[in-house]
Design a protein around this motif. Structure first.
Motif, PDB file in Angstrom:
ATOM      1  N   TYR A  13       0.852  -1.189   0.000  1.00  0.00           N
ATOM      2  CA  TYR A  13       0.000   0.000   0.000  1.00  0.00           C
ATOM      3  C   TYR A  13       0.888   1.240   0.000  1.00  0.00           C
ATOM      4  CZ  TYR A  13      -3.724  -3.129   1.551  1.00  0.00           C
ATOM      5  OH  TYR A  13      -4.634  -4.134   1.641  1.00  0.00           O
ATOM      6  N   ASN A  14       0.394   2.331  -0.602  1.00  0.00           N
ATOM      7  CA  ASN A  14       1.099   3.607  -0.488  1.00  0.00           C
ATOM      8  C   ASN A  14       0.610   4.327   0.765  1.00  0.00           C
ATOM      9  OD1 ASN A  14      -1.407   4.694  -1.220  1.00  0.00           O
ATOM     10  ND2 ASN A  14      -0.758   5.326  -3.249  1.00  0.00           N
ATOM     11  N   GLU A  15       1.085   5.544   1.004  1.00  0.00           N
ATOM     12  CA  GLU A  15       0.709   6.286   2.216  1.00  0.00           C
ATOM     13  C   GLU A  15      -0.785   6.592   2.288  1.00  0.00           C
ATOM     14  OE1 GLU A  15       3.119   9.778   2.500  1.00  0.00           O
ATOM     15  OE2 GLU A  15       4.915   8.636   3.025  1.00  0.00           O
ATOM     16  N   LYS A  16      -1.444   6.662   1.117  1.00  0.00           N
ATOM     17  CA  LYS A  16      -2.878   6.948   1.084  1.00  0.00           C
ATOM     18  C   LYS A  16      -3.719   5.694   1.351  1.00  0.00           C
ATOM     19  CE  LYS A  16      -2.243  10.447  -2.477  1.00  0.00           C
ATOM     20  NZ  LYS A  16      -2.545  10.785  -3.878  1.00  0.00           N
ATOM     21  N   GLY A  17      -3.070   4.528   1.341  1.00  0.00           N
ATOM     22  CA  GLY A  17      -3.788   3.287   1.595  1.00  0.00           C
ATOM     23  C   GLY A  17      -4.249   2.556   0.349  1.00  0.00           C
ATOM     24  N   TYR A  18      -3.691   2.908  -0.809  1.00  0.00           N
ATOM     25  CA  TYR A  18      -4.078   2.274  -2.066  1.00  0.00           C
ATOM     26  C   TYR A  18      -2.995   1.327  -2.559  1.00  0.00           C
ATOM     27  CZ  TYR A  18      -7.499   6.067  -2.371  1.00  0.00           C
ATOM     28  OH  TYR A  18      -8.513   6.942  -2.124  1.00  0.00           O
ATOM     29  N   HIS A  19      -3.434   0.278  -3.243  1.00  0.00           N
ATOM     30  CA  HIS A  19      -2.492  -0.551  -3.985  1.00  0.00           C
ATOM     31  C   HIS A  19      -2.100   0.238  -5.233  1.00  0.00           C
ATOM     32  CE1 HIS A  19      -3.094  -4.246  -1.728  1.00  0.00           C
ATOM     33  NE2 HIS A  19      -4.392  -3.993  -1.726  1.00  0.00           N
ATOM     34  N   TYR A  20      -0.839   0.235  -5.582  1.00  0.00           N
ATOM     35  CA  TYR A  20      -0.353   0.970  -6.749  1.00  0.00           C
ATOM     36  C   TYR A  20       0.156  -0.012  -7.798  1.00  0.00           C
ATOM     37  CZ  TYR A  20       3.900   0.143  -4.076  1.00  0.00           C
ATOM     38  OH  TYR A  20       4.904  -0.448  -3.368  1.00  0.00           O
ATOM     39  N   PRO A  21       0.259   0.406  -9.051  1.00  0.00           N
ATOM     40  CA  PRO A  21       0.711  -0.520 -10.098  1.00  0.00           C
ATOM     41  C   PRO A  21       2.220  -0.743 -10.037  1.00  0.00           C
ATOM     42  CG  PRO A  21       0.345   1.633 -11.025  1.00  0.00           C
ATOM     43  CD  PRO A  21      -0.108   1.702  -9.604  1.00  0.00           C
ATOM     44  N   VAL A  22       2.613  -1.915 -10.463  1.00  0.00           N
ATOM     45  CA  VAL A  22       4.020  -2.274 -10.629  1.00  0.00           C
ATOM     46  C   VAL A  22       4.148  -3.039 -11.938  1.00  0.00           C
ATOM     47  CG1 VAL A  22       4.618  -2.324  -8.173  1.00  0.00           C
ATOM     48  CG2 VAL A  22       3.746  -4.375  -9.262  1.00  0.00           C
ATOM     49  N   VAL A  23       5.357  -3.101 -12.458  1.00  0.00           N
ATOM     50  CA  VAL A  23       5.620  -3.881 -13.658  1.00  0.00           C
ATOM     51  C   VAL A  23       5.728  -5.348 -13.245  1.00  0.00           C
ATOM     52  CG1 VAL A  23       7.233  -4.254 -15.564  1.00  0.00           C
ATOM     53  CG2 VAL A  23       6.797  -1.942 -14.739  1.00  0.00           C
ATOM     54  N   LYS A  24       5.066  -6.215 -13.985  1.00  0.00           N
ATOM     55  CA  LYS A  24       5.104  -7.645 -13.695  1.00  0.00           C
ATOM     56  C   LYS A  24       6.532  -8.159 -13.777  1.00  0.00           C
ATOM     57  CE  LYS A  24       0.519  -8.709 -15.497  1.00  0.00           C
ATOM     58  NZ  LYS A  24      -0.218  -9.394 -16.578  1.00  0.00           N
ATOM     59  N   LEU A  25       6.825  -9.142 -12.980  1.00  0.00           N
ATOM     60  CA  LEU A  25       8.139  -9.758 -12.958  1.00  0.00           C
ATOM     61  C   LEU A  25       8.463 -10.355 -14.333  1.00  0.00           C
ATOM     62  CD1 LEU A  25      10.098  -9.921 -10.633  1.00  0.00           C
ATOM     63  CD2 LEU A  25       9.338 -12.240 -10.213  1.00  0.00           C
ATOM     64  N   GLY A  26       9.617 -10.015 -14.856  1.00  0.00           N
ATOM     65  CA  GLY A  26      10.045 -10.523 -16.159  1.00  0.00           C
ATOM     66  C   GLY A  26       9.538  -9.734 -17.345  1.00  0.00           C
ATOM     67  N   MET A  27       8.737  -8.686 -17.111  1.00  0.00           N
ATOM     68  CA  MET A  27       8.158  -7.903 -18.206  1.00  0.00           C
ATOM     69  C   MET A  27       8.791  -6.515 -18.317  1.00  0.00           C
ATOM     70  SD  MET A  27       5.637  -9.820 -19.474  1.00  0.00           S
ATOM     71  CE  MET A  27       4.310  -8.879 -20.151  1.00  0.00           C
ATOM     72  N   GLU A  28       9.914  -6.304 -17.648  1.00  0.00           N
ATOM     73  CA  GLU A  28      10.536  -4.980 -17.595  1.00  0.00           C
ATOM     74  C   GLU A  28      10.907  -4.428 -18.974  1.00  0.00           C
ATOM     75  OE1 GLU A  28      11.712  -7.626 -15.832  1.00  0.00           O
ATOM     76  OE2 GLU A  28      10.984  -7.115 -13.836  1.00  0.00           O
ATOM     77  N   ASN A  29      11.213  -5.293 -19.915  1.00  0.00           N
ATOM     78  CA  ASN A  29      11.647  -4.852 -21.248  1.00  0.00           C
ATOM     79  C   ASN A  29      10.564  -4.979 -22.305  1.00  0.00           C
ATOM     80  OD1 ASN A  29      14.294  -4.295 -20.336  1.00  0.00           O
ATOM     81  ND2 ASN A  29      14.762  -6.470 -20.423  1.00  0.00           N
ATOM     82  N   GLU A  30       9.314  -5.129 -21.898  1.00  0.00           N
ATOM     83  CA  GLU A  30       8.221  -5.351 -22.843  1.00  0.00           C
ATOM     84  C   GLU A  30       7.445  -4.083 -23.216  1.00  0.00           C
ATOM     85  OE1 GLU A  30       7.666  -8.301 -24.380  1.00  0.00           O
ATOM     86  OE2 GLU A  30       9.501  -8.919 -23.353  1.00  0.00           O
ATOM     87  N   CYS A  31       7.720  -2.962 -22.573  1.00  0.00           N
ATOM     88  CA  CYS A  31       7.001  -1.718 -22.862  1.00  0.00           C
ATOM     89  C   CYS A  31       7.302  -1.264 -24.296  1.00  0.00           C
ATOM     90  CB  CYS A  31       7.404  -0.627 -21.871  1.00  0.00           C
ATOM     91  SG  CYS A  31       6.614   0.967 -22.184  1.00  0.00           S
ATOM     92  N   ILE A  32       6.244  -0.950 -25.059  1.00  0.00           N
ATOM     93  CA  ILE A  32       6.407  -0.544 -26.455  1.00  0.00           C
ATOM     94  C   ILE A  32       6.235   0.963 -26.654  1.00  0.00           C
ATOM     95  CG2 ILE A  32       5.798  -2.790 -27.413  1.00  0.00           C
ATOM     96  CD1 ILE A  32       2.967  -1.612 -27.926  1.00  0.00           C
ATOM     97  N   LEU A  33       6.293   1.714 -25.582  1.00  0.00           N
ATOM     98  CA  LEU A  33       6.264   3.174 -25.626  1.00  0.00           C
ATOM     99  C   LEU A  33       4.977   3.730 -26.251  1.00  0.00           C
ATOM    100  CD1 LEU A  33       8.502   5.211 -24.706  1.00  0.00           C
ATOM    101  CD2 LEU A  33       9.014   5.523 -27.088  1.00  0.00           C
ATOM    102  N   CYS A  34       3.861   3.079 -25.973  1.00  0.00           N
ATOM    103  CA  CYS A  34       2.585   3.567 -26.526  1.00  0.00           C
ATOM    104  C   CYS A  34       2.066   4.768 -25.744  1.00  0.00           C
ATOM    105  CB  CYS A  34       1.550   2.455 -26.540  1.00  0.00           C
ATOM    106  SG  CYS A  34       0.986   1.947 -24.901  1.00  0.00           S
ATOM    107  N   LEU A  35       2.488   4.901 -24.492  1.00  0.00           N
ATOM    108  CA  LEU A  35       2.123   6.004 -23.601  1.00  0.00           C
ATOM    109  C   LEU A  35       0.663   6.000 -23.147  1.00  0.00           C
ATOM    110  CD1 LEU A  35       4.068   8.943 -25.298  1.00  0.00           C
ATOM    111  CD2 LEU A  35       4.868   7.412 -23.495  1.00  0.00           C
TER     112      LEU A  35
END
Length: 86
Positions: A47-69
């Motif tokens: 959780y962050n300080e506000k009490g929400y779950h925040y997004p993270v990059v899935k394990l092993g997918m760090e190099n899969e972003c295609i810059l679509c924005l």
């Protein structure tokens, strides 16, 4: 359904990006997760300080972003952005 591929596909390079997340800005709306065409984001177990779950990059997918924005554009809190990788 079979997808067609351009004949000169080898000539083009797929852009790559690095996802940067400001966890403390996030309010857990999940829009970035829903709109990612490569499905590389998931909710964290922390959780962050506000009490929400925040997004993270899935394990092993760090190099899969295609810059679509898409994630960067839909985030109402400016909690995520993409850095272009060479």
């Amino acid at each position: 359904m079979r997808m067609r591929k351009p004949l000169n596909l080898a000539k083009f390079k797929v852009p790559k990006g690095k996802v940067v997340i400001f966890a403390e800005r996030c309010k857990g709306c999940k829009l970035c997760i829903e709109y990612c065409p490569k499905e590389i984001l998931e909710l964290s177990h922390d959780y962050n300080e506000k009490g929400y779950h925040y997004p993270v990059v899935k394990l092993g997918m760090e190099n899969e972003c295609i810059l679509c924005l898409f994630c960067q554009e839909v985030c109402p809190d400016f909690a995520i952005f993409i850095e272009k990788q060479e």
